[in-house]
Design an enzyme around this catalytic site. Structure first.
Site, PDB file in Angstrom:
ATOM      1  N   ASP A  64       0.818  -1.219   0.000  1.00  0.00           N
ATOM      2  CA  ASP A  64       0.000   0.000   0.000  1.00  0.00           C
ATOM      3  C   ASP A  64       0.854   1.272   0.000  1.00  0.00           C
ATOM      4  O   ASP A  64       0.338   2.383   0.131  1.00  0.00           O
ATOM      5  CB  ASP A  64      -0.987   0.005   1.187  1.00  0.00           C
ATOM      6  CG  ASP A  64      -0.273   0.082   2.533  1.00  0.00           C
ATOM      7  OD1 ASP A  64       0.983   0.017   2.558  1.00  0.00           O
ATOM      8  OD2 ASP A  64      -0.968   0.214   3.553  1.00  0.00           O
ATOM      9  N   ASP A 137       8.375   4.896  21.224  1.00  0.00           N
ATOM     10  CA  ASP A 137       8.214   6.333  21.393  1.00  0.00           C
ATOM     11  C   ASP A 137       7.061   6.565  22.365  1.00  0.00           C
ATOM     12  O   ASP A 137       6.021   5.908  22.269  1.00  0.00           O
ATOM     13  CB  ASP A 137       7.881   6.966  20.034  1.00  0.00           C
ATOM     14  CG  ASP A 137       8.664   8.229  19.784  1.00  0.00           C
ATOM     15  OD1 ASP A 137       8.520   9.166  20.583  1.00  0.00           O
ATOM     16  OD2 ASP A 137       9.409   8.290  18.783  1.00  0.00           O
ATOM     17  N   ASP A 239       9.028  11.767  23.874  1.00  0.00           N
ATOM     18  CA  ASP A 239       8.849  12.921  23.005  1.00  0.00           C
ATOM     19  C   ASP A 239       8.623  14.207  23.805  1.00  0.00           C
ATOM     20  O   ASP A 239       7.760  14.239  24.685  1.00  0.00           O
ATOM     21  CB  ASP A 239       7.608  12.642  22.131  1.00  0.00           C
ATOM     22  CG  ASP A 239       7.488  13.614  20.986  1.00  0.00           C
ATOM     23  OD1 ASP A 239       8.405  13.665  20.153  1.00  0.00           O
ATOM     24  OD2 ASP A 239       6.464  14.329  20.914  1.00  0.00           O
ATOM     25  N   GLU A 294      13.694  13.246  24.872  1.00  0.00           N
ATOM     26  CA  GLU A 294      14.014  14.214  23.835  1.00  0.00           C
ATOM     27  C   GLU A 294      14.147  15.533  24.592  1.00  0.00           C
ATOM     28  O   GLU A 294      13.157  16.090  25.056  1.00  0.00           O
ATOM     29  CB  GLU A 294      12.905  14.294  22.788  1.00  0.00           C
ATOM     30  CG  GLU A 294      13.303  15.190  21.637  1.00  0.00           C
ATOM     31  CD  GLU A 294      12.146  15.594  20.754  1.00  0.00           C
ATOM     32  OE1 GLU A 294      12.388  15.938  19.591  1.00  0.00           O
ATOM     33  OE2 GLU A 294      10.994  15.602  21.211  1.00  0.00           O
ATOM     34  N   HIS A 369      14.577  11.459  12.497  1.00  0.00           N
ATOM     35  CA  HIS A 369      13.435  11.742  11.623  1.00  0.00           C
ATOM     36  C   HIS A 369      13.049  13.223  11.595  1.00  0.00           C
ATOM     37  O   HIS A 369      12.201  13.601  10.810  1.00  0.00           O
ATOM     38  CB  HIS A 369      12.253  10.905  12.084  1.00  0.00           C
ATOM     39  CG  HIS A 369      11.786  11.333  13.452  1.00  0.00           C
ATOM     40  ND1 HIS A 369      12.561  11.161  14.585  1.00  0.00           N
ATOM     41  CD2 HIS A 369      10.673  11.976  13.847  1.00  0.00           C
ATOM     42  CE1 HIS A 369      11.921  11.676  15.620  1.00  0.00           C
ATOM     43  NE2 HIS A 369      10.773  12.175  15.206  1.00  0.00           N
ATOM     44  N   ASP A 370      13.620  14.034  12.501  1.00  0.00           N
ATOM     45  CA  ASP A 370      13.330  15.476  12.509  1.00  0.00           C
ATOM     46  C   ASP A 370      14.457  16.278  11.875  1.00  0.00           C
ATOM     47  O   ASP A 370      14.389  17.506  11.830  1.00  0.00           O
ATOM     48  CB  ASP A 370      13.172  15.981  13.954  1.00  0.00           C
ATOM     49  CG  ASP A 370      11.900  15.493  14.609  1.00  0.00           C
ATOM     50  OD1 ASP A 370      10.950  15.151  13.891  1.00  0.00           O
ATOM     51  OD2 ASP A 370      11.867  15.467  15.855  1.00  0.00           O
TER      52      ASP A 370
HETATM   53  O1  ISL Z   1      11.321  18.945  14.093  1.00  0.00           O
HETATM   54  C1  ISL Z   1      11.783  19.863  14.693  1.00  0.00           C
HETATM   55  C2  ISL Z   1      12.537  20.917  14.047  1.00  0.00           C
HETATM   56  O2  ISL Z   1      12.117  21.008  12.765  1.00  0.00           O
HETATM   57  C3  ISL Z   1      11.704  19.964  16.129  1.00  0.00           C
HETATM   58  O3  ISL Z   1      11.591  21.249  16.564  1.00  0.00           O
HETATM   59  C4  ISL Z   1      10.590  19.107  16.670  1.00  0.00           C
HETATM   60  O4  ISL Z   1       9.364  19.685  16.473  1.00  0.00           O
HETATM   61  C5  ISL Z   1      10.843  18.923  18.133  1.00  0.00           C
HETATM   62  O5  ISL Z   1      12.091  18.355  18.253  1.00  0.00           O
HETATM   63  C6  ISL Z   1       9.821  17.987  18.746  1.00  0.00           C
HETATM   64  O6  ISL Z   1       9.880  16.763  18.085  1.00  0.00           O
HETATM   65  C7  ISL Z   1       9.086  15.713  18.471  1.00  0.00           C
HETATM   66  O7  ISL Z   1       7.741  16.079  18.704  1.00  0.00           O
HETATM   67  C8  ISL Z   1       7.002  16.521  17.581  1.00  0.00           C
HETATM   68  C9  ISL Z   1       7.143  15.611  16.371  1.00  0.00           C
HETATM   69  O8  ISL Z   1       6.662  16.251  15.227  1.00  0.00           O
HETATM   70  C10 ISL Z   1       8.582  15.220  16.121  1.00  0.00           C
HETATM   71  O9  ISL Z   1       8.670  14.326  15.057  1.00  0.00           O
HETATM   72  C11 ISL Z   1       9.099  14.639  17.398  1.00  0.00           C
HETATM   73  O10 ISL Z   1      10.399  14.122  17.273  1.00  0.00           O
HETATM   74  C12 ISL Z   1       5.571  16.571  18.033  1.00  0.00           C
HETATM   75  O11 ISL Z   1       5.207  15.376  18.636  1.00  0.00           O
HETATM   76 CA    CA Z   2       2.062  -1.314   4.118  1.00  0.00          CA
END
Ligand code: ISL
Ligand code: CA
Length: 594
Positions: A64, A137, A239, A294, A369-370
């Site tokens: 998918d 997470d 997080d 985090e 991933h950020d």
């Molecule tokens: O991604 C960032 C910068 O572009 C960070 O400021 C990010 O928003 C921050 O580190 C918080 O991150 C975490 O919480 C967010 C989520 O979008 C991120 O993927 C996660 O790692 C909200 O839950």
């Molecule tokens: Ca899939």
């Protein structure tokens, strides 16, 4: 005019502003174990290499276009072959995916696209059979607006779930400003007509903040954590945990916190450490688990409060100072065209090493991933240098005195995709920031150019397994475009090449795992002012190792005054290592000194 919040820069500014590490507290911790190595305080999570998987992008088993748990299960032998110990999975809970799973609608269920609870159970079993641990997470600063708690909460002011979230009744006027990360207008208050009130959302409008003041909320969260631990998971990555405690009278922010500083105020609710101690008592202390915050907004001055053993809170945190280096102040995630300064890079990582030299324990990461891809951001993704610089960065990450968090795909030297058009992005951050800039008539082209380096989707493109269509990630249409370089950069090709990034990563992991000096050895920075080469030693039980890293495309010299003729090369990213302290472009070397 709407001010763009420059999150990364704000953190850096804050940290520069706050004086460095408070010292003076004695280590009260007597619980450290000694063993035959003579190393105090050995712990599995200090010696582990953590491998982060972005489930949406790892492997799609059902065609998918979205990665899933069965996909991950089918690749466990690959993960095991890397030599890593712990897998951190980004959120896999039920979610409407406003922010790719960071908006959870049911904490005890699996996201439909990712599979079922049975899939989860067999995935965990497969990991444990291979000696791999699983860290999940934990996203509890906010839930999804589609969570049952929030559905209830917004129905009436007297609903039993009302106080699960932060509400401000509109007859009191507009609440004082709070900034949101993903809101087009940076406004963290959203008006909700059914009850004529505003709710708080530090992230998107679909991510209302949970009210930790409410003991029922804390109970629900602790019960949920226990539920996952009873299933057998090995830990949580938490997080934005430093921002859970809020001053619920919502005073206006002190002037010193305005603009870019605003978000730092979020760390100042005052009860964070109480909540974490309660969490430790109710949950974490019952298991042999690992916990990592985090550490958004955490400074060298506040870090110890979260992670020192005698605090009974968490094991580790990751700071944001490193990933903020090189961005221009006042602009949204825009790199200085001159790049970043190695001197600053060394200073930050050396400072954070010293923070945990005697107490607590650190982490290190160059991507997740950020963040953009490690090699694009910190190395050089031009064809001549991508592999060398990627190996050099791997050497750095795995030779520092901190638990390394390695982002899946970096072991292949995957690099930024660098989209030209906003239509290619899927990330709410990029899309809403684009809308914001368009609304205020800002420079959209400048924004798109900056995003080629800094956008989060750069690290979220599908994993590159082989040279078949869509890199072997999916037989369907991938949710985010595959990097066109997958024909060369992929697991299958790199398995065949003993000099590949992949095989270098395996070698480097093995070196760290077999030599505790790389985990626990004392770190000393050498040749501090050298703008091109990063040099340091690691020392343990009378042994000394030396790490030399050339961060440039030129030959460069390390001025360290150490005779290398009798030194033993433990790893090198070139076939013929330097022996005179002159390093070839992006050369990385680890020596054992006589
Ligand atoms: O991604 C960032 C910068 O572009 C960070 O400021 C990010 O928003 C921050 O580190 C918080 O991150 C975490 O919480 C967010 C989520 O979008 C991120 O993927 C996660 O790692 C909200 O839950
Ligand atoms: Ca899939």
């Amino acid at each position: 005019m709407i001010k763009i919040l420059s999150r990364v820069t704000f953190t850096v500014l804050v940290i520069l502003f706050i004086s460095s590490c408070k010292s003076g507290k004695n280590n009260q911790n007597n619980s450290m174990d000694n063993d035959s190595t003579g190393i105090a305080g050995r712990k599995w999570w200090k010696e582990a290499v953590v491998y982060q998987i972005y489930p949406r992008s790892f492997k799609d088993a059902n065609g998918d276009g979205v990665g899933d748990l069965k996909g991950i299960a089918s690749k466990l032998d690959y993960i095991k072959s890397l030599g890593v110990d712990v897998i951190w999975l980004n959120p896999i809970y039920a979610s409407p995916n406003d922010d790719n799973g960071y908006d959870i609608s049911d904490y005890r269920n699996i996201m439909k696209e990712f599979g079922t609870m049975d899939d989860f159970d067999s995935l965990l079993k497969g990991m444990h059979e291979r000696g791999l641990k699983l860290v999940m997470d934990l996203v509890v600063n906010h839930s999804s607006s589609e969570h049952e708690w929030f559905r209830q909460s917004r129905i009436s002011r007297t609903n039993p779930y009302r106080d699960y979230y932060h509400w401000w009744n509109a007859e009191r006027g507009k609440p004082s400003a709070r900034y949101s990360f993903f809101d087009v207008h940076n406004d963290a208050w959203k008006y909700d007509s059914p009850t004529n009130a505003y709710y708080l959302h530090y992230f998107s409008q679909k991510q209302p903040d949970l009210n930790w003041e409410n003991p029922k909320v804390r109970r629900e969260i602790f019960d949920m954590m226990n539920y996952w631990f009873r299933k057998g998971i090995d830990g949580f990555r938490m997080d934005v945990i430093p921002i859970i405690s809020k001053d619920t009278s919502f005073p206006s922010m002190p002037a010193s916190f305005h603009g870019d500083w605003g978000l730092f105020y979020y760390n100042n609710g005052g009860k964070l450490n109480d909540y974490l101690q309660e969490m430790n008592h109710e949950v974490l202390s019952k298991y042999d688990c690992m916990s990592v915050a985090e550490g958004m907004g955490v400074t060298t001055a506040t870090a110890h409060d979260l992670v020192d053993e005698d605090r009974h809170e968490l094991n580790m945190l990751y700071h944001f100072e490193g990933v903020g280096i090189g961005y221009l102040p006042g602009k949204f995630k825009t790199m200085d065209p001159k790049g970043y300064k190695l001197a600053e890079f060394k200073e930050v990582y050396s400072k954070w090493d010293s923070v945990f030299e005697n107490r607590g324990w650190g982490t290190i990461y160059l991507g997740n991933h950020d963040q953009p891809r490690m090699v694009t951001r910190w190395g050089n993704d031009a064809p001549d240098w991508r592999e060398l610089s990627s190996k050099m960065l791997t050497t750095f990450l795995l030779s520092m005195r901190a638990t390394p968090y390695y982002f899946g795909g970096d072991e292949l030297g995957m690099n930024n995709i660098k989209f030209d058009r906003i239509e290619d992005y899927r990330d709410i951050e990029s899309i809403n920031m684009y809308r914001q800039i368009r609304e205020r008539g800002g420079d959209l082209q400048e924004f798109l150019n900056a995003q080629k380096i800094s956008a989060r989707d750069n690290s979220r493109t599908p994993f590159q397994w082989d040279s078949s269509v869509n890199s072997g990630f999916t037989t369907g249409s991938p949710w985010l475009k595959v990097n066109p370089n997958y024909k060369q950069v992929n697991v299958a090709a790199e398995e065949m090449d003993s000099n590949s990034c992949l095989n270098y990563f395996r070698k480097m992991v093995k070196l760290r795992k077999e030599n505790l000096i790389l985990v626990y050895g004392r770190y000393r920075l050498l040749d501090k002012e050298n703008p091109d080469v990063y040099s340091y030693t690691r020392e343990l039980n009378g042994k000394k190792w030396l790490v030399l890293l050339n961060f440039t495309t030129k030959t460069a010299s390390a001025n360290i005054g150490i005779d290398l003729t009798k030194a033993i090369v433990r790893i090198d990213n070139y076939p013929n290592p330097s022996t005179d302290g002159r390093l070839k472009p992006y050369e990385a070397l680890i020596y054992e000194l006589p």
